[in-house]
Design a protein around this motif. Structure first.
Motif, short mmCIF file in Angstrom:
data_model
loop_
_atom_site.label_atom_id
_atom_site.label_comp_id
_atom_site.label_asym_id
_atom_site.label_seq_id
_atom_site.Cartn_x
_atom_site.Cartn_y
_atom_site.Cartn_z
N ALA A 86 0.82 -1.21 0.00
CA ALA A 86 0.00 0.00 0.00
C ALA A 86 0.86 1.26 0.00
N SER A 87 1.99 1.22 0.70
CA SER A 87 2.83 2.41 0.83
C SER A 87 3.70 2.65 -0.40
N SER A 88 3.73 1.68 -1.35
CA SER A 88 4.66 1.80 -2.47
C SER A 88 4.02 2.41 -3.71
N ILE A 89 2.68 2.56 -3.72
CA ILE A 89 2.02 3.13 -4.88
C ILE A 89 2.20 4.64 -4.84
N VAL A 90 2.91 5.19 -5.82
CA VAL A 90 3.23 6.61 -5.77
C VAL A 90 2.56 7.42 -6.87
N SER A 91 2.08 6.76 -7.93
CA SER A 91 1.40 7.52 -8.99
C SER A 91 0.48 6.62 -9.78
N TRP A 92 -0.55 7.20 -10.35
CA TRP A 92 -1.46 6.45 -11.20
C TRP A 92 -2.01 7.39 -12.27
N GLN A 93 -2.35 6.81 -13.42
CA GLN A 93 -2.82 7.61 -14.54
C GLN A 93 -4.01 6.92 -15.19
N LEU A 94 -5.11 7.66 -15.35
CA LEU A 94 -6.31 7.13 -15.98
C LEU A 94 -6.05 6.86 -17.45
N GLN A 95 -6.36 5.62 -17.88
CA GLN A 95 -6.14 5.24 -19.27
C GLN A 95 -7.43 5.14 -20.07
N GLY A 96 -8.54 4.87 -19.39
CA GLY A 96 -9.80 4.74 -20.11
C GLY A 96 -10.99 4.65 -19.19
N ASP A 144 -9.77 2.09 -16.37
CA ASP A 144 -8.44 1.49 -16.46
C ASP A 144 -7.40 2.51 -16.01
N TYR A 145 -6.48 2.08 -15.13
CA TYR A 145 -5.40 2.93 -14.65
C TYR A 145 -4.06 2.24 -14.86
N ASN A 146 -3.02 3.01 -15.02
CA ASN A 146 -1.65 2.53 -14.88
C ASN A 146 -1.13 3.02 -13.54
N MET A 147 -0.64 2.09 -12.71
CA MET A 147 -0.16 2.43 -11.38
C MET A 147 1.31 2.08 -11.26
N TYR A 148 2.09 3.02 -10.76
CA TYR A 148 3.53 2.82 -10.61
C TYR A 148 3.88 2.62 -9.15
N GLY A 149 4.66 1.58 -8.86
CA GLY A 149 5.10 1.30 -7.49
C GLY A 149 6.57 1.59 -7.31
N SER A 150 6.89 2.40 -6.31
CA SER A 150 8.28 2.80 -6.11
C SER A 150 9.15 1.64 -5.64
N SER A 151 8.58 0.73 -4.81
CA SER A 151 9.37 -0.40 -4.31
C SER A 151 9.62 -1.42 -5.42
N SER A 152 8.58 -1.73 -6.19
CA SER A 152 8.72 -2.72 -7.26
C SER A 152 9.33 -2.13 -8.52
N ARG A 153 9.29 -0.80 -8.65
CA ARG A 153 9.87 -0.08 -9.78
C ARG A 153 9.30 -0.53 -11.13
N HIS A 154 8.01 -0.79 -11.14
CA HIS A 154 7.37 -1.08 -12.42
C HIS A 154 5.92 -0.61 -12.38
N THR A 155 5.29 -0.61 -13.53
CA THR A 155 3.92 -0.13 -13.68
C THR A 155 3.00 -1.32 -13.97
N GLU A 156 1.84 -1.30 -13.34
CA GLU A 156 0.84 -2.34 -13.56
C GLU A 156 -0.47 -1.72 -14.02
N ALA A 157 -1.19 -2.46 -14.87
CA ALA A 157 -2.53 -2.04 -15.29
C ALA A 157 -3.54 -2.49 -14.24
N VAL A 158 -4.44 -1.60 -13.88
CA VAL A 158 -5.45 -1.87 -12.86
C VAL A 158 -6.82 -1.44 -13.38
N SER A 159 -7.83 -2.28 -13.20
CA SER A 159 -9.20 -1.94 -13.56
C SER A 159 -10.04 -1.78 -12.31
N VAL A 160 -10.92 -0.79 -12.30
CA VAL A 160 -11.76 -0.49 -11.14
C VAL A 160 -13.21 -0.38 -11.60
N LEU A 161 -14.12 -1.11 -10.94
CA LEU A 161 -15.55 -0.97 -11.19
C LEU A 161 -16.12 0.09 -10.25
#
Length: 279
Positions: free
Chosen positions: A6-16, A28-45
């Motif tokens: 939870a503490s590692s998510i530092v930014s997110w960007q709406l994709q659709g 649809d969001y792209n979320m970047y984690g500072s600890s993992s140092r990568h971006t993941e796609a996330v969907s939210v209803l």
């Protein structure tokens, strides 16, 4: 979707943004984690419970991955739900350890949990009510297993969890019912016993489930809980590895013996919510 601390998510960007049906949309969001140092796609209803839809956690078998399409089909064809959206998700510790705890309770019935993780730990639980309301509460469940009226201390640890020695300790008694599927998700060389719930009881918070031993399967794995995939069975499997310190409790069982499991919420202010929550 991979999990973040939870503490590692530092930014997110709406994709659709997409409309599903009246009152229900997903984003649809792209979320970047500072600890993992990568971006993941996330969907939210997103929806308003006043429009008639409520959230529901729907689990597959404990040791296998199911597709969203088959989850949808089972919910509609087997249980008769009207489903407008399905999202893949996981349960994880929000305190920074990133541990998958797999706690799932629906209508007070415990379907999936790593009991050992709850001992001595206060968990933050998101509870959705049948009216769509949401509560964030503290939970610390306490479990007791009795065989023929005698307590077996600290024995029951896993409810419908895959038996994976690299993840979970093996010195424990495992419990499987049809929340896990029709077969126990156990490893080879276990000792397995099939029980049947009696007196209309179930594995619910605030209650004691009573059962009797109906079949001794002995040293095996993957015991069949029920042979009818279209019903929710009253049967369950208790199993433990042959080298477990609890093996004597199961090998000592005979057909007709009594098994009881009690579950209590030990956080007083959370009892009513945990006993009745939907997810």
């Amino acid at each position: 979707m991979k999990r973040f601390k939870a503490s590692s998510i530092v930014s997110w960007q709406l994709q659709g943004e997409y409309a599903v049906t009246d009152g229900v949309s997903y984003y649809d969001y792209n979320m970047y984690g500072s600890s993992s140092r990568h971006t993941e796609a996330v969907s939210v209803l997103e929806f308003n419970p006043e429009d008639g839809y409520i959230p529901m956690a729907f689990a597959a078998h404990s040791g296998s991955v199911d597709t969203l399409a088959s989850q949808y089909s089972t919910a509609v064809d087997k249980y008769g739900y009207e489903v407008v959206g399905v999202i893949n998700g996981s349960y994880f510790d929000m305190e920074g350890t990133d541990t998958l705890t797999g706690m799932l309770i629906s209508g007070g019935k415990v379907s999936c949990i790593d009991i050992g993780y709850t001992y001595g730990n206060l968990l933050d639980v998101v509870a959705f009510g049948y009216d769509g309301s949401m509560n964030l509460v503290k939970s610390q469940l306490g479990y007791n297993l009795y065989i023929n009226g005698s307590l077996v201390p600290d024995a029951l640890r896993f409810i419908n969890k895959a038996q994976d020695s690299s993840t979970y300790r093996t010195d424990a008694i495992y419990y499987y019912d049809t929340s896990c599927g029709n077969y126990a998700d156990s490893s080879s060389g276990n000792y397995e016993v099939i029980c049947r719930k009696t007196q209309g009881t179930d594995l619910c918070v605030g209650e004691t489930m009573t059962a009797e031993v109906i079949q001794i399967n002995g040293y095996t794995s993957g015991s069949q809980i029920d042979n009818n995939a279209n019903i929710v069975s009253d049967n369950f499997v208790l199993t433990t590895p042959s080298n477990s310190s609890y093996i004597g409790y199961l090998t000592g069982l005979s057909v007709g013996d009594t098994v009881e499991i009690s579950i209590e919420e030990t956080v007083a202010e959370s009892v009513e919510i945990i006993k009745g929550f939907l997810i």
